[in-house]
Design a protein around this motif. Structure first.
Motif, PDB file in Angstrom:
ATOM      1  N   ALA A  16       1.070  -1.091  -0.364  1.00  0.00           N
ATOM      2  CA  ALA A  16      -0.144  -0.006  -0.205  1.00  0.00           C
ATOM      3  C   ALA A  16       0.948   1.120   0.173  1.00  0.00           C
ATOM      4  N   LEU A  17       1.957   1.278   1.202  1.00  0.00           N
ATOM      5  CA  LEU A  17       3.011   2.776   0.420  1.00  0.00           C
ATOM      6  C   LEU A  17       3.757   2.434  -0.984  1.00  0.00           C
ATOM      7  N   ALA A  18       4.076   1.347  -1.372  1.00  0.00           N
ATOM      8  CA  ALA A  18       4.687   1.546  -2.194  1.00  0.00           C
ATOM      9  C   ALA A  18       4.068   1.458  -3.421  1.00  0.00           C
ATOM     10  N   LEU A  19       3.374   0.768  -4.108  1.00  0.00           N
ATOM     11  CA  LEU A  19       2.191   1.188  -4.730  1.00  0.00           C
ATOM     12  C   LEU A  19       2.240   2.502  -5.931  1.00  0.00           C
ATOM     13  N   PRO A  20       1.979   3.348  -5.226  1.00  0.00           N
ATOM     14  CA  PRO A  20       1.891   5.241  -5.769  1.00  0.00           C
ATOM     15  C   PRO A  20       2.135   5.328  -6.182  1.00  0.00           C
ATOM     16  N   ALA A  21       3.948   5.216  -5.693  1.00  0.00           N
ATOM     17  CA  ALA A  21       5.708   5.370  -6.147  1.00  0.00           C
ATOM     18  C   ALA A  21       5.741   4.845  -7.816  1.00  0.00           C
ATOM     19  N   VAL A  22       5.501   3.481  -7.463  1.00  0.00           N
ATOM     20  CA  VAL A  22       5.416   2.629  -8.760  1.00  0.00           C
ATOM     21  C   VAL A  22       4.198   3.105 -10.186  1.00  0.00           C
ATOM     22  N   VAL A  23       3.332   3.295  -9.390  1.00  0.00           N
ATOM     23  CA  VAL A  23       1.916   3.989 -10.993  1.00  0.00           C
ATOM     24  C   VAL A  23       3.225   5.053 -10.983  1.00  0.00           C
ATOM     25  N   LEU A  24       2.998   6.149 -10.111  1.00  0.00           N
ATOM     26  CA  LEU A  24       3.713   7.390 -11.001  1.00  0.00           C
ATOM     27  C   LEU A  24       4.597   7.265 -11.518  1.00  0.00           C
ATOM     28  N   THR A  25       5.998   6.519 -11.117  1.00  0.00           N
ATOM     29  CA  THR A  25       7.120   6.518 -12.180  1.00  0.00           C
ATOM     30  C   THR A  25       6.726   5.387 -12.900  1.00  0.00           C
ATOM     31  N   LEU A  26       5.991   4.843 -13.028  1.00  0.00           N
ATOM     32  CA  LEU A  26       5.649   3.842 -14.818  1.00  0.00           C
ATOM     33  C   LEU A  26       4.816   5.469 -15.498  1.00  0.00           C
ATOM     34  N   LEU A  27       3.885   6.190 -14.559  1.00  0.00           N
ATOM     35  CA  LEU A  27       3.237   7.634 -15.799  1.00  0.00           C
ATOM     36  C   LEU A  27       4.272   8.256 -16.299  1.00  0.00           C
TER      37      LEU A  27
END
Length: 112
Positions: A16-27
């Motif tokens: 839950a903490l890491a998923l937003p950072a991963v999604v932002l990096t992919l975008l």
């Protein structure tokens, strides 16, 4: 009752903490690739427009070639002696940031 060293549920919390950072990096990565692709198209369009102007075609035909190659792009041209140069410009949006793109190309005037 939880025992010391019991890690149950920690994987979900870390995800839950890491998923937003991963999604932002992919975008951001996808946006950067799109910007690079648009820059290459803009450079090709500027070269085509410079060649058109060098052959004696009108400014309207050159501007149409740029707009056809990169929707929403504009251009400016200038002649200096035997050379005609075109600068094409556009914008690209990466997330909420709008970045200007520019590409220039020159061709010999009177060329075929």
């Amino acid at each position: 009752m939880r025992q010391p060293g019991d890690d149950r549920g920690s994987v979900a919390a870390e995800l839950a903490l890491a998923l937003p950072a991963v999604v932002l990096t992919l975008l951001l990565g996808a946006g950067a690739l799109g910007a690079a692709s648009r820059q290459v198209s803009l450079q090709d369009a500027a070269a085509d427009a410079a060649r058109l102007l060098g052959r004696g075609e009108g400014e309207g035909a050159a501007a149409a070639a740029v707009a056809r190659a990169v929707p929403g792009a504009g251009m400016a041209s200038r002649a200096a002696g035997d050379v005609v140069c075109v600068t094409a410009h556009s914008e690209v949006a990466i997330a909420t940031v709008r970045l200007p793109l520019r590409a220039s190309s020159c061709a010999l005037a009177g060329g075929l």
